[in-house]
Design a protein around this motif. Structure first.
Motif, PDB file in Angstrom:
ATOM      1  N   ALA A  25      16.639 -40.134  49.732  1.00  0.00           N
ATOM      2  CA  ALA A  25      18.091 -39.697  49.340  1.00  0.00           C
ATOM      3  C   ALA A  25      18.365 -40.436  48.046  1.00  0.00           C
ATOM      4  N   ALA A  26      18.553 -41.677  48.104  1.00  0.00           N
ATOM      5  CA  ALA A  26      18.860 -42.629  47.388  1.00  0.00           C
ATOM      6  C   ALA A  26      17.899 -43.263  46.711  1.00  0.00           C
ATOM      7  N   LEU A  27      16.512 -42.869  46.283  1.00  0.00           N
ATOM      8  CA  LEU A  27      15.992 -43.354  45.277  1.00  0.00           C
ATOM      9  C   LEU A  27      16.348 -43.255  43.815  1.00  0.00           C
ATOM     10  N   SER A  28      17.224 -42.138  43.953  1.00  0.00           N
ATOM     11  CA  SER A  28      16.943 -41.923  42.248  1.00  0.00           C
ATOM     12  C   SER A  28      18.324 -40.475  41.953  1.00  0.00           C
ATOM     13  N   ASP A  29      18.251 -40.322  40.678  1.00  0.00           N
ATOM     14  CA  ASP A  29      19.366 -38.942  40.594  1.00  0.00           C
ATOM     15  C   ASP A  29      18.531 -38.062  40.876  1.00  0.00           C
ATOM     16  N   SER A  30      16.902 -37.955  40.976  1.00  0.00           N
ATOM     17  CA  SER A  30      16.281 -36.002  42.302  1.00  0.00           C
ATOM     18  C   SER A  30      15.776 -35.732  42.971  1.00  0.00           C
TER      19      SER A  30
ATOM     20  N   ILE B   9      23.866 -44.527  41.232  1.00  0.00           N
ATOM     21  CA  ILE B   9      23.844 -43.228  41.458  1.00  0.00           C
ATOM     22  C   ILE B   9      25.336 -43.301  41.859  1.00  0.00           C
ATOM     23  N   GLY B  10      25.893 -43.239  42.034  1.00  0.00           N
ATOM     24  CA  GLY B  10      27.095 -42.795  42.592  1.00  0.00           C
ATOM     25  C   GLY B  10      28.388 -43.396  43.752  1.00  0.00           C
ATOM     26  N   GLY B  11      27.164 -44.446  44.069  1.00  0.00           N
ATOM     27  CA  GLY B  11      27.857 -44.692  45.060  1.00  0.00           C
ATOM     28  C   GLY B  11      27.796 -44.410  46.401  1.00  0.00           C
ATOM     29  N   GLN B  12      29.513 -44.109  47.189  1.00  0.00           N
ATOM     30  CA  GLN B  12      29.557 -43.807  48.562  1.00  0.00           C
ATOM     31  C   GLN B  12      30.272 -42.727  48.594  1.00  0.00           C
ATOM     32  N   ALA B  13      30.714 -42.352  47.717  1.00  0.00           N
ATOM     33  CA  ALA B  13      30.937 -40.989  47.455  1.00  0.00           C
ATOM     34  C   ALA B  13      29.706 -39.492  47.254  1.00  0.00           C
TER      35      ALA B  13
END
Length: 246
Positions: free
Chosen positions: A159-164, A197-201
């Motif tokens: 889920a964290a690999l990219s924006d998509s 891609i936005g960190g913990q938030a």
């Protein structure tokens, strides 16, 4: 206590399917990556490892949804997957441009831990084929609706690999639930993956949405606090001490 109602095996093509990136893992043996002259290689991926384990240890029918750049490295990883008995029908292949400018396959250099020194991984996975999968690329209706899947597994690494990839995971779990598949999700929080891609938030935003469709959530105290915003009584921000007698 709720009971998981797993679909009958005779109604499904697969007992379990995983969604995630599979990298070529390079092991320097007893040495260090920085001084190695030889590496042993095999395949590995947090989500995929579950599918391989279920196939090899328990003889279950498993498959994996992922993507590779169509070159010799990608075909090597595919061969490893087939040796493990995991079905490769849902692997997507991307055209390779000769140098990896537009798409490539992930590498993971992993040192073994000794004594108090933990294992050390050096992933080289930017711009990989699996990270470029987008919503709509996978025919989830065919997988869950026509072929049939008893259990679907994915996790926070993918889920964290990219924006998509968050959208891909959400799309997958929605269709899985629609067709009655059990959904498991390993939070597996990696700050280095979320930072760009936005960190913990962003991690909490994505994982809270995914959690709506999850039957089995896997993680430790850090995973649940960082990914979902839960608070654990009696611990500091870094969860440096946990009261085990409580």
């Amino acid at each position: 206590m709720s009971v998981l109602e797993i679909k009958p095996a005779d109604q499904c093509r697969y007992d379990m399917i995983a969604l995630g990136e599979i990298m070529l893992r390079l092991d320097p043996g007893d040495g260090r990556v920085r001084t190695a002259r030889n590496f042993d290689v095999w395949e590995g991926g947090g989500e995929y490892n579950v599918a391989r384990g279920l196939r090899r240890c328990f003889g279950l029918k498993t498959s994996v949804v992922t993507a590779f750049a169509d070159n010799e490295v990608g075909r090597l990883v595919e061969d490893f997957i087939m040796q493990g008995g995991v079905d490769v029908d849902y692997i997507q292949w991307r055209d390779y441009d000769g140098i990896g400018r537009s798409v490539r396959n992930g590498l993971n250099f992993t040192e073994r831990g000794f004594g108090i020194r933990g294992a050390k991984g050096v992933p080289d996975r930017g711009n990989t084929a699996a990270s470029q999968i987008k919503q709509g690329d996978i025919d989830w209706e065919k997988i869950f609706g026509e072929d049939g899947v008893r259990w679907f597994h994915t996790g926070g690494i993918y889920a964290a690999l990219s924006d998509s990839t968050p959208e891909v995971v959400i799309e997958a779990v929605q269709v899985a639930k629609k067709h009655g598949s059990i959904v498991s999700y390993d939070l597996n929080y990696r700050p280095s993956l979320w930072d760009s891609i936005g960190g913990q938030a962003k991690a909490q935003e994505v994982n809270r949405e995914i959690a709506k469709y999850v039957d089995v959530m896997i993680g430790n105290e850090e995973d649940f606090t960082a990914c979902l915003g839960f608070e654990v009584d009696g611990v500091d921000e870094n969860i440096s001490n946990i009261e085990i007698d409580a």
